[in-house]
Scaffold this motif. Structure first.
Motif, PDB file in Angstrom:
ATOM      1  N   UNK A   1     -16.933   3.633  30.677  1.00  0.00           N
ATOM      2  CA  UNK A   1     -15.646   3.483  30.006  1.00  0.00           C
ATOM      3  C   UNK A   1     -14.526   4.152  30.789  1.00  0.00           C
ATOM      4  N   UNK A   2     -13.317   3.724  30.520  1.00  0.00           N
ATOM      5  CA  UNK A   2     -12.142   4.348  31.123  1.00  0.00           C
ATOM      6  C   UNK A   2     -11.100   4.567  30.032  1.00  0.00           C
ATOM      7  N   UNK A   3     -10.001   5.214  30.400  1.00  0.00           N
ATOM      8  CA  UNK A   3      -8.910   5.423  29.454  1.00  0.00           C
ATOM      9  C   UNK A   3      -8.015   4.189  29.373  1.00  0.00           C
ATOM     10  N   UNK A   4      -8.068   3.330  30.392  1.00  0.00           N
ATOM     11  CA  UNK A   4      -7.128   2.217  30.477  1.00  0.00           C
ATOM     12  C   UNK A   4      -7.673   0.883  29.964  1.00  0.00           C
ATOM     13  N   UNK A   5      -8.883   0.519  30.354  1.00  0.00           N
ATOM     14  CA  UNK A   5      -9.384  -0.827  30.101  1.00  0.00           C
ATOM     15  C   UNK A   5     -10.548  -0.839  29.123  1.00  0.00           C
ATOM     16  N   UNK A   6     -10.533  -1.846  28.262  1.00  0.00           N
ATOM     17  CA  UNK A   6     -11.642  -2.031  27.327  1.00  0.00           C
ATOM     18  C   UNK A   6     -12.846  -2.620  28.057  1.00  0.00           C
ATOM     19  N   UNK A   7     -14.038  -2.191  27.646  1.00  0.00           N
ATOM     20  CA  UNK A   7     -15.281  -2.759  28.179  1.00  0.00           C
ATOM     21  C   UNK A   7     -16.149  -3.193  27.014  1.00  0.00           C
ATOM     22  N   UNK A   8     -16.805  -4.338  27.186  1.00  0.00           N
ATOM     23  CA  UNK A   8     -17.699  -4.827  26.141  1.00  0.00           C
ATOM     24  C   UNK A   8     -18.949  -3.947  26.113  1.00  0.00           C
ATOM     25  N   UNK A   9     -19.304  -3.495  24.932  1.00  0.00           N
ATOM     26  CA  UNK A   9     -20.479  -2.653  24.735  1.00  0.00           C
ATOM     27  C   UNK A   9     -21.384  -3.356  23.734  1.00  0.00           C
ATOM     28  N   UNK A  10     -22.603  -3.612  24.148  1.00  0.00           N
ATOM     29  CA  UNK A  10     -23.587  -4.246  23.275  1.00  0.00           C
ATOM     30  C   UNK A  10     -24.374  -3.164  22.545  1.00  0.00           C
ATOM     31  N   UNK A  11     -24.243  -3.145  21.223  1.00  0.00           N
ATOM     32  CA  UNK A  11     -24.983  -2.162  20.441  1.00  0.00           C
ATOM     33  C   UNK A  11     -26.483  -2.415  20.536  1.00  0.00           C
ATOM     34  N   UNK A  12     -26.860  -3.662  20.692  1.00  0.00           N
ATOM     35  CA  UNK A  12     -28.278  -4.008  20.838  1.00  0.00           C
ATOM     36  C   UNK A  12     -28.836  -3.415  22.133  1.00  0.00           C
ATOM     37  N   UNK A  13     -28.079  -3.547  23.227  1.00  0.00           N
ATOM     38  CA  UNK A  13     -28.523  -2.968  24.497  1.00  0.00           C
ATOM     39  C   UNK A  13     -28.598  -1.450  24.419  1.00  0.00           C
ATOM     40  N   UNK A  14     -27.589  -0.845  23.790  1.00  0.00           N
ATOM     41  CA  UNK A  14     -27.597   0.612  23.631  1.00  0.00           C
ATOM     42  C   UNK A  14     -28.816   1.068  22.850  1.00  0.00           C
ATOM     43  N   UNK A  15     -29.127   0.344  21.805  1.00  0.00           N
ATOM     44  CA  UNK A  15     -30.284   0.674  20.960  1.00  0.00           C
ATOM     45  C   UNK A  15     -31.548   0.744  21.807  1.00  0.00           C
ATOM     46  N   UNK A  16     -31.756  -0.259  22.642  1.00  0.00           N
ATOM     47  CA  UNK A  16     -32.960  -0.298  23.470  1.00  0.00           C
ATOM     48  C   UNK A  16     -32.928   0.753  24.579  1.00  0.00           C
ATOM     49  N   UNK A  17     -31.799   0.854  25.266  1.00  0.00           N
ATOM     50  CA  UNK A  17     -31.697   1.778  26.394  1.00  0.00           C
ATOM     51  C   UNK A  17     -31.779   3.234  25.954  1.00  0.00           C
ATOM     52  N   UNK A  18     -31.248   3.534  24.782  1.00  0.00           N
ATOM     53  CA  UNK A  18     -31.212   4.920  24.317  1.00  0.00           C
ATOM     54  C   UNK A  18     -32.341   5.259  23.350  1.00  0.00           C
ATOM     55  N   UNK A  19     -33.146   4.244  23.009  1.00  0.00           N
ATOM     56  CA  UNK A  19     -34.263   4.449  22.077  1.00  0.00           C
ATOM     57  C   UNK A  19     -33.775   5.067  20.764  1.00  0.00           C
ATOM     58  N   UNK A  20     -32.710   4.447  20.236  1.00  0.00           N
ATOM     59  CA  UNK A  20     -32.138   4.850  18.949  1.00  0.00           C
ATOM     60  C   UNK A  20     -32.139   3.631  18.039  1.00  0.00           C
ATOM     61  N   UNK A  21     -32.042   3.858  16.758  1.00  0.00           N
ATOM     62  CA  UNK A  21     -31.955   2.729  15.833  1.00  0.00           C
ATOM     63  C   UNK A  21     -30.562   2.101  15.940  1.00  0.00           C
TER      64      UNK A  21
END
Length: 115
Positions: A37-57
């Motif tokens: 992430x940055x302070x200037x530009x939005x980035x698409x974040x997939x909650x599904x990907x985060x769930x798998x990558x971080x091993x969180x619900x």
């Protein structure tokens, strides 16, 4: 790696976030997202990907992102076409003086609360 933001601003931002009353999972999600992430530009974040990558619900990821948005750590793009599974996020863009004042206020509150 090229930093588009001053180190001072980034350090103050992290100090400010550290003084907020967030949960450990909120910090975990933020620290994972910081390189993307940055302070200037939005980035698409997939909650599904985060769930798998971080091993969180999915619920924990969603709640952490919501708390980070509510506490003005992250900003969600209001014009985004993504509403549920994906979000367009960026770091909340404070100016340097504003960050310094917010950190000072939170530090003063902590000193007053300890009495």
């Amino acid at each position: 790696m090229v930093f588009l933001v001053s180190k001072r601003k980034l350090f103050l931002f992290l100090q400010y976030v550290g003084l907020l009353e967030l949960k450990a999972k909120d910090f975990k999600v933020l620290l994972y997202l910081l390189p993307y992430l940055s302070f200037e530009n939005y980035r698409k974040v997939s909650q599904k990907d985060l769930k798998h990558e971080m091993k969180m619900s999915k619920s924990d990821v969603s709640k952490a992102i919501s708390r980070l948005i509510e506490n003005n750590v992250l900003k969600s793009n209001p014009a985004s076409k993504y509403k549920t599974k994906n979000k367009e996020l960026k770091l909340y863009d404070y100016d340097l003086e504003e960050l310094e004042n917010m950190v000072d206020e939170l530090v003063e509150e902590d000193w007053i609360d300890e009495d």
